[in-house]
Design an enzyme around this catalytic site. Structure first.
Site, PDB file in Angstrom:
ATOM      1  N   TYR A  81     -12.275  -1.877  -3.703  1.00  0.00           N
ATOM      2  CA  TYR A  81     -12.768  -2.133  -2.338  1.00  0.00           C
ATOM      3  C   TYR A  81     -14.294  -2.126  -2.278  1.00  0.00           C
ATOM      4  O   TYR A  81     -14.865  -1.894  -1.200  1.00  0.00           O
ATOM      5  CB  TYR A  81     -12.195  -1.104  -1.370  1.00  0.00           C
ATOM      6  CG  TYR A  81     -10.808  -1.435  -0.844  1.00  0.00           C
ATOM      7  CD1 TYR A  81     -10.543  -2.645  -0.184  1.00  0.00           C
ATOM      8  CD2 TYR A  81      -9.753  -0.529  -0.976  1.00  0.00           C
ATOM      9  CE1 TYR A  81      -9.278  -2.949   0.310  1.00  0.00           C
ATOM     10  CE2 TYR A  81      -8.480  -0.827  -0.472  1.00  0.00           C
ATOM     11  CZ  TYR A  81      -8.263  -2.028   0.173  1.00  0.00           C
ATOM     12  OH  TYR A  81      -7.007  -2.323   0.685  1.00  0.00           O
TER      13      TYR A  81
ATOM     14  N   HIS B 250      -1.934  -5.415   1.536  1.00  0.00           N
ATOM     15  CA  HIS B 250      -3.230  -6.053   1.305  1.00  0.00           C
ATOM     16  C   HIS B 250      -2.983  -7.497   0.889  1.00  0.00           C
ATOM     17  O   HIS B 250      -2.001  -7.785   0.202  1.00  0.00           O
ATOM     18  CB  HIS B 250      -3.991  -5.336   0.182  1.00  0.00           C
ATOM     19  CG  HIS B 250      -5.190  -6.106  -0.291  1.00  0.00           C
ATOM     20  ND1 HIS B 250      -6.419  -6.003   0.316  1.00  0.00           N
ATOM     21  CD2 HIS B 250      -5.329  -7.040  -1.270  1.00  0.00           C
ATOM     22  CE1 HIS B 250      -7.265  -6.829  -0.280  1.00  0.00           C
ATOM     23  NE2 HIS B 250      -6.629  -7.464  -1.247  1.00  0.00           N
TER      24      HIS B 250
ATOM     25  N   PHE C 109     -15.438   3.044   7.245  1.00  0.00           N
ATOM     26  CA  PHE C 109     -14.080   3.443   6.866  1.00  0.00           C
ATOM     27  C   PHE C 109     -13.869   3.492   5.346  1.00  0.00           C
ATOM     28  O   PHE C 109     -12.756   3.730   4.890  1.00  0.00           O
ATOM     29  CB  PHE C 109     -13.047   2.505   7.519  1.00  0.00           C
ATOM     30  CG  PHE C 109     -13.227   1.023   7.212  1.00  0.00           C
ATOM     31  CD1 PHE C 109     -12.745   0.465   6.039  1.00  0.00           C
ATOM     32  CD2 PHE C 109     -13.874   0.193   8.114  1.00  0.00           C
ATOM     33  CE1 PHE C 109     -12.902  -0.885   5.760  1.00  0.00           C
ATOM     34  CE2 PHE C 109     -14.037  -1.172   7.857  1.00  0.00           C
ATOM     35  CZ  PHE C 109     -13.547  -1.710   6.665  1.00  0.00           C
TER      36      PHE C 109
ATOM     37  N   GLU D 133      -9.792  -9.948  -7.530  1.00  0.00           N
ATOM     38  CA  GLU D 133      -8.758  -8.940  -7.292  1.00  0.00           C
ATOM     39  C   GLU D 133      -7.616  -9.050  -8.302  1.00  0.00           C
ATOM     40  O   GLU D 133      -7.091  -8.037  -8.771  1.00  0.00           O
ATOM     41  CB  GLU D 133      -8.239  -9.066  -5.853  1.00  0.00           C
ATOM     42  CG  GLU D 133      -9.302  -8.654  -4.841  1.00  0.00           C
ATOM     43  CD  GLU D 133      -8.872  -8.836  -3.393  1.00  0.00           C
ATOM     44  OE1 GLU D 133      -7.740  -9.304  -3.141  1.00  0.00           O
ATOM     45  OE2 GLU D 133      -9.683  -8.501  -2.512  1.00  0.00           O
TER      46      GLU D 133
ATOM     47  N   ASN E 208      -1.782  -0.010   7.028  1.00  0.00           N
ATOM     48  CA  ASN E 208      -1.234  -1.278   7.506  1.00  0.00           C
ATOM     49  C   ASN E 208      -0.373  -1.994   6.464  1.00  0.00           C
ATOM     50  O   ASN E 208      -0.282  -3.222   6.446  1.00  0.00           O
ATOM     51  CB  ASN E 208      -2.351  -2.160   8.073  1.00  0.00           C
ATOM     52  CG  ASN E 208      -3.429  -2.458   7.052  1.00  0.00           C
ATOM     53  OD1 ASN E 208      -3.287  -2.122   5.871  1.00  0.00           O
ATOM     54  ND2 ASN E 208      -4.495  -3.106   7.485  1.00  0.00           N
TER      55      ASN E 208
ATOM     56  N   ARG F 299      -1.604 -14.270   4.258  1.00  0.00           N
ATOM     57  CA  ARG F 299      -2.301 -13.623   5.380  1.00  0.00           C
ATOM     58  C   ARG F 299      -1.507 -13.806   6.675  1.00  0.00           C
ATOM     59  O   ARG F 299      -1.447 -12.897   7.506  1.00  0.00           O
ATOM     60  CB  ARG F 299      -3.713 -14.206   5.544  1.00  0.00           C
ATOM     61  CG  ARG F 299      -4.654 -14.016   4.362  1.00  0.00           C
ATOM     62  CD  ARG F 299      -5.222 -12.644   4.202  1.00  0.00           C
ATOM     63  NE  ARG F 299      -5.843 -12.125   5.387  1.00  0.00           N
ATOM     64  CZ  ARG F 299      -6.564 -10.994   5.418  1.00  0.00           C
ATOM     65  NH1 ARG F 299      -6.751 -10.279   4.304  1.00  0.00           N
ATOM     66  NH2 ARG F 299      -7.072 -10.553   6.539  1.00  0.00           N
TER      67      ARG F 299
ATOM     68  N   THR G  81      -5.297  -7.362  10.744  1.00  0.00           N
ATOM     69  CA  THR G  81      -5.620  -6.058  10.142  1.00  0.00           C
ATOM     70  C   THR G  81      -5.127  -4.909  11.020  1.00  0.00           C
ATOM     71  O   THR G  81      -4.512  -3.964  10.525  1.00  0.00           O
ATOM     72  CB  THR G  81      -7.147  -5.937   9.937  1.00  0.00           C
ATOM     73  OG1 THR G  81      -7.609  -7.098   9.241  1.00  0.00           O
ATOM     74  CG2 THR G  81      -7.496  -4.680   9.169  1.00  0.00           C
TER      75      THR G  81
ATOM     76  N   ARG H 250       2.712  -6.467   9.372  1.00  0.00           N
ATOM     77  CA  ARG H 250       1.951  -5.371   9.982  1.00  0.00           C
ATOM     78  C   ARG H 250       2.463  -5.044  11.386  1.00  0.00           C
ATOM     79  O   ARG H 250       2.540  -3.871  11.765  1.00  0.00           O
ATOM     80  CB  ARG H 250       0.464  -5.713   9.972  1.00  0.00           C
ATOM     81  CG  ARG H 250      -0.143  -5.542   8.562  1.00  0.00           C
ATOM     82  CD  ARG H 250      -1.491  -6.170   8.433  1.00  0.00           C
ATOM     83  NE  ARG H 250      -2.211  -5.724   7.237  1.00  0.00           N
ATOM     84  CZ  ARG H 250      -3.377  -6.243   6.851  1.00  0.00           C
ATOM     85  NH1 ARG H 250      -3.943  -7.218   7.543  1.00  0.00           N
ATOM     86  NH2 ARG H 250      -3.971  -5.798   5.758  1.00  0.00           N
TER      87      ARG H 250
ATOM     88  N   LYS I  68       0.832  -1.200   0.000  1.00  0.00           N
ATOM     89  CA  LYS I  68       0.000   0.000   0.000  1.00  0.00           C
ATOM     90  C   LYS I  68       0.879   1.267   0.000  1.00  0.00           C
ATOM     91  O   LYS I  68       2.101   1.188   0.216  1.00  0.00           O
ATOM     92  CB  LYS I  68      -0.913  -0.031   1.234  1.00  0.00           C
ATOM     93  CG  LYS I  68      -1.931  -1.194   1.216  1.00  0.00           C
ATOM     94  CD  LYS I  68      -2.835  -1.153   2.452  1.00  0.00           C
ATOM     95  CE  LYS I  68      -3.856  -2.274   2.433  1.00  0.00           C
ATOM     96  NZ  LYS I  68      -4.786  -2.211   3.615  1.00  0.00           N
TER      97      LYS I  68
HETATM   98  N1  UDP Z   1      -9.624  -0.802   7.526  1.00  0.00           N
HETATM   99  C1  UDP Z   1      -9.786   0.386   8.236  1.00  0.00           C
HETATM  100  N2  UDP Z   1     -10.532   0.376   9.391  1.00  0.00           N
HETATM  101  C2  UDP Z   1     -11.110  -0.761   9.879  1.00  0.00           C
HETATM  102  C3  UDP Z   1     -10.940  -1.957   9.158  1.00  0.00           C
HETATM  103  C4  UDP Z   1     -10.202  -1.939   7.991  1.00  0.00           C
HETATM  104  O1  UDP Z   1      -9.292   1.421   7.826  1.00  0.00           O
HETATM  105  O2  UDP Z   1     -11.762  -0.721  10.934  1.00  0.00           O
HETATM  106  C5  UDP Z   1      -8.848  -0.784   6.282  1.00  0.00           C
HETATM  107  C6  UDP Z   1      -7.461  -1.440   6.411  1.00  0.00           C
HETATM  108  O3  UDP Z   1      -6.556  -0.745   5.553  1.00  0.00           O
HETATM  109  C7  UDP Z   1      -7.733  -2.846   5.912  1.00  0.00           C
HETATM  110  C8  UDP Z   1      -8.735  -2.575   4.787  1.00  0.00           C
HETATM  111  O4  UDP Z   1      -9.548  -1.526   5.298  1.00  0.00           O
HETATM  112  O5  UDP Z   1      -6.553  -3.475   5.486  1.00  0.00           O
HETATM  113  C9  UDP Z   1      -9.621  -3.737   4.395  1.00  0.00           C
HETATM  114  O6  UDP Z   1     -10.252  -4.240   5.566  1.00  0.00           O
HETATM  115  P1  UDP Z   1     -10.322  -5.801   5.856  1.00  0.00           P
HETATM  116  O7  UDP Z   1     -11.252  -6.005   6.989  1.00  0.00           O
HETATM  117  O8  UDP Z   1     -10.604  -6.536   4.582  1.00  0.00           O
HETATM  118  O9  UDP Z   1      -8.830  -6.133   6.378  1.00  0.00           O
HETATM  119  P2  UDP Z   1      -7.644  -6.960   5.698  1.00  0.00           P
HETATM  120  O10 UDP Z   1      -8.256  -8.047   4.876  1.00  0.00           O
HETATM  121  O11 UDP Z   1      -6.836  -5.983   4.869  1.00  0.00           O
HETATM  122  O12 UDP Z   1      -6.838  -7.480   6.860  1.00  0.00           O
HETATM  123 MG    MG Z   2      -9.699  -7.949   3.413  1.00  0.00          MG
END
Ligand code: UDP
Ligand code: MG
Length: 138
Positions: A49, A115, A57, A126, A112, A85, A91, A102, A9
């Site tokens: 997204y 992705h 968010f 994706e 973070n 992952r 996250t 992370r 990112k």
């Molecule tokens: N995100 C955020 N606030 C939240 C949850 C997620 O800003 O409370 C952002 C963060 O950058 C995250 C992305 O949205 O990586 C996508 O969220 P997801 O729950 O899919 O998390 P990921 O799969 O990236 O761990």
């Molecule tokens: Mg996700």
């Protein structure tokens, strides 16, 4: 054999972590089969997204991900969706395990660093969002 989409990112690119992320993939026998740098528009970020469009968010996230260049990669390997992952960590970096990307580098739940797709169906969507079939090495 599974495929997944990884993104370094804008915060990861700005912090000079492209090489660090790639090194972690290579050390863990995860094959990179496509890669490019691009700067998403806000609209392109919203399309990527779309699954999160009802989340509080969403606006902030799509502004952030379109705030600078990103590096998008296709990763390939056995169980690579989960293995990526696991390398990424939770996250929210506060919840991420020591030694994850992370935990080591992220500032916040939004910024973070990386992705990673979370399932075969999301990985297929994706990957096709950024790469056509000819751009992914077999
Ligand atoms: N995100 C955020 N606030 C939240 C949850 C997620 O800003 O409370 C952002 C963060 O950058 C995250 C992305 O949205 O990586 C996508 O969220 P997801 O729950 O899919 O998390 P990921 O799969 O990236 O761990
Ligand atoms: Mg996700």
């Amino acid at each position: 054999m599974e495929r997944t989409l990884s993104i370094v990112k804008p915060d990861g690119v700005k912090k000079g972590l492209i090489g660090e992320v790639i090194k972690r993939f290579e050390k863990n026998n995860i094959r990179i089969t496509a890669m490019k740098m691009l700067h998403l528009t806000k609209k392109e970020a919203e399309g990527f997204y779309a699954v999160h469009k009802t989340k509080p968010f969403f606006d902030s996230l799509t502004t952030f991900i379109s705030s600078g260049p990103v590096v998008v990669m296709v990763l390939e390997g056995e169980d690579v969706i989960k293995r990526n992952r696991d390398l990424m960590g939770a996250t929210n970096p506060k919840d991420a395990l020591p030694g994850t990307i992370r935990k080591d580098f992220a500032n916040s739940i939004e910024s973070n660093i990386v992705h990673g797709s979370d399932a075969p169906e999301t990985a297929a969507f994706e990957i096709s969002y950024y790469f056509n079939a000819l751009e992914v090495c077999g």
